[in-house]
Design a protein around this motif. Structure first.
Motif, short mmCIF file in Angstrom:
data_model
loop_
_atom_site.label_atom_id
_atom_site.label_comp_id
_atom_site.label_asym_id
_atom_site.label_seq_id
_atom_site.Cartn_x
_atom_site.Cartn_y
_atom_site.Cartn_z
N ARG A 145 0.74 -1.54 -0.31
CA ARG A 145 0.63 -0.09 -0.03
C ARG A 145 0.59 1.07 -0.19
O ARG A 145 0.75 2.35 -0.48
CB ARG A 145 -1.21 0.26 1.02
CG ARG A 145 -1.97 -1.46 1.41
CD ARG A 145 -3.17 -1.14 2.29
NE ARG A 145 -3.94 -0.08 2.43
CZ ARG A 145 -3.67 0.79 3.69
NH1 ARG A 145 -3.55 0.21 4.96
NH2 ARG A 145 -4.48 2.06 3.39
N TYR A 146 2.41 1.57 0.58
CA TYR A 146 3.32 2.31 0.88
C TYR A 146 4.28 1.72 0.49
O TYR A 146 4.86 0.86 0.62
CB TYR A 146 2.98 2.95 2.18
CG TYR A 146 1.40 3.36 2.55
CD1 TYR A 146 1.05 4.11 2.43
CD2 TYR A 146 1.30 2.37 3.30
CE1 TYR A 146 -0.46 4.45 2.60
CE2 TYR A 146 -0.45 2.12 3.65
CZ TYR A 146 -0.92 3.82 3.85
OH TYR A 146 -2.14 3.96 4.35
N PHE B 21 2.90 6.28 10.59
CA PHE B 21 2.23 5.02 10.57
C PHE B 21 1.94 4.52 12.14
O PHE B 21 2.31 4.88 12.97
CB PHE B 21 3.03 3.85 10.08
CG PHE B 21 3.20 3.40 8.83
CD1 PHE B 21 1.91 3.44 7.92
CD2 PHE B 21 4.25 3.69 8.12
CE1 PHE B 21 2.28 3.46 6.60
CE2 PHE B 21 4.73 3.86 7.03
CZ PHE B 21 3.67 3.88 6.20
N ARG C 281 2.29 -5.19 8.61
CA ARG C 281 1.04 -5.06 8.43
C ARG C 281 0.41 -3.51 7.60
O ARG C 281 -0.27 -3.92 7.23
CB ARG C 281 0.55 -5.39 9.80
CG ARG C 281 0.62 -6.53 10.35
CD ARG C 281 -0.68 -6.28 12.10
NE ARG C 281 0.34 -5.33 12.34
CZ ARG C 281 1.44 -5.72 13.58
NH1 ARG C 281 2.28 -6.67 14.23
NH2 ARG C 281 1.55 -4.29 14.52
N HIS C 282 1.19 -2.89 7.76
CA HIS C 282 0.23 -1.01 6.96
C HIS C 282 0.36 -1.56 5.40
O HIS C 282 0.05 -0.84 4.81
CB HIS C 282 1.11 -0.45 7.39
CG HIS C 282 -0.03 0.75 8.74
ND1 HIS C 282 -0.59 1.26 9.29
CD2 HIS C 282 1.03 0.10 9.77
CE1 HIS C 282 -0.71 1.09 9.79
NE2 HIS C 282 -0.06 1.16 10.77
N ARG D 32 3.67 10.92 5.85
CA ARG D 32 2.55 11.09 6.55
C ARG D 32 1.09 11.91 5.43
O ARG D 32 0.55 11.42 4.99
CB ARG D 32 2.40 11.88 7.74
CG ARG D 32 2.42 11.06 8.87
CD ARG D 32 2.01 11.55 10.33
NE ARG D 32 2.45 13.30 10.45
CZ ARG D 32 3.64 13.32 10.82
NH1 ARG D 32 4.48 12.27 10.95
NH2 ARG D 32 3.64 14.56 11.06
N TYR E 11 1.72 10.02 1.85
CA TYR E 11 0.80 8.44 2.70
C TYR E 11 -0.56 8.76 2.77
O TYR E 11 -1.56 7.71 2.72
CB TYR E 11 1.67 7.09 3.04
CG TYR E 11 2.97 7.20 2.87
CD1 TYR E 11 2.93 7.02 1.05
CD2 TYR E 11 3.74 6.82 3.68
CE1 TYR E 11 4.80 6.65 1.14
CE2 TYR E 11 5.21 5.68 2.96
CZ TYR E 11 5.46 6.25 2.03
OH TYR E 11 6.32 5.82 1.73
N THR F 199 -1.29 9.45 5.98
CA THR F 199 -1.59 8.45 7.13
C THR F 199 -1.77 9.33 7.84
O THR F 199 -1.48 10.38 7.92
CB THR F 199 0.02 7.49 7.19
OG1 THR F 199 0.83 8.30 7.70
CG2 THR F 199 -0.71 6.51 6.41
#
Length: 191
Positions: free
Chosen positions: A32-33, A69, A86-87, A186, A189, A191
């Protein structure tokens, strides 16, 4: 230079194994990132240092990611890496060779190197990876001069899972001192 080849190979093999062990932790293998960096750090001896190695010392790179994160700032480096995985976070280097590039980035030879490695290493690693890419994955760059060279070498597009994805200078996430910037990451992304 020939004397350094065994150490270059040792660092490369070590960091590739750590990269794969980390990538195997990403749930469902869905990225995802993505953070595109330059290369693993060079060291003359001792255990190689690498962001995705839980045994490596915490550097500014990891410090920035811990602030990007949620829950990544808690616990050890090993715990932080589990949270990042996990992210769906992944680090990819654009150069496979560990070396101190800081004094070489302004050289036209650096751009030549990136032109070669962006296609033969970075894009090849993306293509060969069993990982998949979230439809809305985000890309950031960790080194400004390296980012300019990768963007130029790739004509502003990298292919992920057969889909072209634009890369631009707006994705450079470094502060004025040239270190990865948590706030910019951030923002990029989301986040």
């Amino acid at each position: 230079m020939d004397a350094a080849i065994p150490r270059l190979r040792e660092i490369h093999d070590y960091t590739e194994a750590k990269w794969q062990a980390y990538a195997d932790q990403i749930p469902g293998g869905v990225v995802r990132y993505l953070l595109i960096a330059e290369a693993p750090p060079w060291s003359d001896d001792g255990a190689p240092q690498f962001l995705l190695d839980p045994a490596s010392r915490v550097r500014s790179f990891m410090g920035a990611l811990r602030r990007v994160f949620p829950r990544a700032s808690l616990g050890s480096s090993a715990e932080t890496l589990k949270v990042l995985a996990r992210h769906g976070f992944l680090l990819l280097d654009s150069i496979p060779f560990a070396m101190n590039y800081s004094s070489k980035r302004s050289s036209p030879r650096y751009d030549d190197l990136i032109r070669l490695t962006a296609k033969t290493y970075l894009q090849a690693k993306i293509d060969a990876s069993p990982l998949t890419w979230s439809p809305d994955f985000r890309v950031a760059f960790a080194v400004k001069r390296n980012a300019y060279a990768v963007i130029s070498a790739s004509d502003g597009q990298l292919s992920f899972g057969g889909q072209l994805h634009a890369v631009s200078t707006e994705q450079i996430a470094v502060n004025g001192a040239g270190y990865p910037d948590a706030r910019k990451l951030r923002d990029l992304y989301g986040t």
